[in-house]
Scaffold this motif. Structure first.
Motif, mmCIF file in Angstrom:
data_model
loop_
_atom_site.group_PDB
_atom_site.id
_atom_site.type_symbol
_atom_site.label_atom_id
_atom_site.label_comp_id
_atom_site.label_asym_id
_atom_site.label_seq_id
_atom_site.Cartn_x
_atom_site.Cartn_y
_atom_site.Cartn_z
ATOM 1 N N GLN A 149 0.815 -1.211 0.000
ATOM 2 C CA GLN A 149 0.000 0.000 0.000
ATOM 3 C C GLN A 149 0.848 1.259 0.000
ATOM 4 O O GLN A 149 0.347 2.357 -0.260
ATOM 5 C CB GLN A 149 -0.954 0.000 1.201
ATOM 6 C CG GLN A 149 -1.943 -1.141 1.231
ATOM 7 C CD GLN A 149 -2.727 -1.279 -0.066
ATOM 8 O OE1 GLN A 149 -3.265 -0.304 -0.588
ATOM 9 N NE2 GLN A 149 -2.786 -2.503 -0.585
ATOM 10 N N TYR A 150 2.142 1.113 0.301
ATOM 11 C CA TYR A 150 3.054 2.248 0.240
ATOM 12 C C TYR A 150 3.621 2.358 -1.180
ATOM 13 O O TYR A 150 3.523 1.429 -1.977
ATOM 14 C CB TYR A 150 4.176 2.100 1.264
ATOM 15 C CG TYR A 150 3.684 2.133 2.692
ATOM 16 C CD1 TYR A 150 3.527 3.340 3.361
ATOM 17 C CD2 TYR A 150 3.345 0.959 3.359
ATOM 18 C CE1 TYR A 150 3.057 3.373 4.670
ATOM 19 C CE2 TYR A 150 2.879 0.984 4.668
ATOM 20 C CZ TYR A 150 2.740 2.206 5.316
ATOM 21 O OH TYR A 150 2.262 2.231 6.602
ATOM 22 N N ASP A 151 4.207 3.495 -1.481
ATOM 23 C CA ASP A 151 4.709 3.737 -2.835
ATOM 24 C C ASP A 151 5.873 2.816 -3.201
ATOM 25 O O ASP A 151 6.080 2.502 -4.368
ATOM 26 C CB ASP A 151 5.151 5.201 -2.982
ATOM 27 C CG ASP A 151 3.971 6.158 -2.896
ATOM 28 O OD1 ASP A 151 2.851 5.722 -3.214
ATOM 29 O OD2 ASP A 151 4.171 7.324 -2.506
ATOM 30 N N SER A 161 10.811 -0.635 0.937
ATOM 31 C CA SER A 161 12.088 -0.118 1.420
ATOM 32 C C SER A 161 12.928 -1.225 2.054
ATOM 33 O O SER A 161 12.420 -2.309 2.363
ATOM 34 C CB SER A 161 11.846 0.989 2.441
ATOM 35 O OG SER A 161 11.230 0.444 3.600
ATOM 36 N N GLU A 167 9.580 0.241 -6.459
ATOM 37 C CA GLU A 167 8.277 0.889 -6.429
ATOM 38 C C GLU A 167 7.188 -0.146 -6.665
ATOM 39 O O GLU A 167 7.384 -1.120 -7.379
ATOM 40 C CB GLU A 167 8.210 1.977 -7.499
ATOM 41 C CG GLU A 167 9.194 3.117 -7.290
ATOM 42 C CD GLU A 167 9.050 4.174 -8.362
ATOM 43 O OE1 GLU A 167 8.219 3.985 -9.268
ATOM 44 O OE2 GLU A 167 9.786 5.175 -8.294
#
Length: 318
Positions: A119-121, A124, A263
């Motif tokens: 759900q994050y861009d 990481s 991404e």
């Protein structure tokens, strides 16, 4: 024609390499006394997930996040709906209750972790570290519990390799190393061909990753799961799917994010990840109803996969 050859050679390398890797790893595991359940959940799950790992890493370094992320999500969908569905149609898959209570919970948790992460861009290195740590804890607990429950048998099994010929051990090592090499080479060809298809026909890399690449890298799971199901070894057949899906999220997505942050395509975050969650929910539901995946349930899983791929095809065509 060059693109087709790249895909053919890539898929062949993944299938042959994955098969050699699994055979070598399983034989070595049996020599040190690991049970079929642990082999299915860990070594077979890891070995058959190696094509996804190498392919996602290759795609990430090639700047193709749609293939890198779509490969993991699409492979998990294919493992449940296509591979487990087909295995159940051929022969009903029995679920071992005690093992599934533990491993089914880990499967559900890993799927939810994947849902939150995409759900994050971007994925990481922090996300990757959390996933890898969770996987290490899962494997450690699985092996410790299993070894305790079969301590006597394990002691006998550990003593047995002394009488084995050294050549057989070397053969296993050759299988592992050779299989890994073929897998890496096959992944390179597959990713190159997939990127070429996406650019030539205007299809998004996410769709290519979710379909051609995902099914291609899931072929080792298809081979090992169907073979185990037909031989009546449901613990390995079912454990292979559960273990592979856990490894796909925690290890492959985790390692890829740790090594090369990627991404997340918006289409995967808004649609395909929910298909993966739905497929996981179906697996859990079918497993606990009568502790087996019946032929009818397998057919329903296959129909769901046909509908999903048809939807992707219509979207790509439009």
């Amino acid at each position: 024609m060059d693109i087709v050859l790249l895909l053919i050679f890539g898929l062949a390398g993944l299938v042959i390499g994955g098969d050699l890797l699994v055979r070598g790893a399983v034989d070595l595991a049996r020599r040190i006394g690991l049970s079929p359940l642990v082999i299915g959940l860990t070594l077979v799950g890891f070995g058959t997930s190696t094509p996804e790992l190498v392919t996602s890493l290759q795609a990430a370094f090639a700047g193709s996040p749609g293939i890198a992320v779509g490969n993991v999500v699409g492979s998990n969908i294919a493992n449940i709906l296509l591979i487990l569905g087909l295995a159940a149609v051929l022969a009903p898959v029995v679920v071992e209750r005690n093992a599934f209570r533990r491993d089914g919970a880990v499967l559900a948790l890993s799927a939810l972790m994947c849902l939150v992460a995409v759900q994050y861009d971007s994925l990481s290195p922090t996300v990757g570290m959390v996933f890898i740590t969770a996987l290490i804890a899962y494997v450690a607990v699985t092996i410790i519990r299993e070894r305790r429950s079969v301590a006597a048998e394990a002691s006998i099994a550990i003593a047995q390799p002394k009488g084995l010929a050294e050549g057989s051990v070397w053969k296993d090592l050759v299988f592992v190393v050779g299989g890994l090499g073929l897998t890496i080479l096959g992944a390179r060809f597959l990713v190159t061909g997939a990127i070429s298809i996406a650019s030539s026909f205007g299809v998004s890399e996410a769709v290519i990753g979710l379909t051609i690449v995902a099914v291609g890298t899931s072929l080792p799971e298809l081979v090992t799961t169907i073979a185990a199901a037909r031989q009546g070894q449901s613990d390995i057949a079912f454990g292979n799917i559960v273990g592979s899906n856990i490894f796909n999220v925690l290890f492959i997505m985790g390692a890829t994010a740790l090594i090369k942050p990627i991404e997340v395509p918006a289409s995967i975050a808004s649609f395909d990840i929910w298909i993966m969650i739905g497929a996981t929910a179906l697996l859990l539901l079918f497993a606990v109803t009568r502790w087996r995946i019946s032929r009818i349930e397998g057919a329903l899983l296959l129909l769901a996969y046909v509908a999903y791929t048809a939807w992707l095809g219509l979207g790509a065509a439009s």
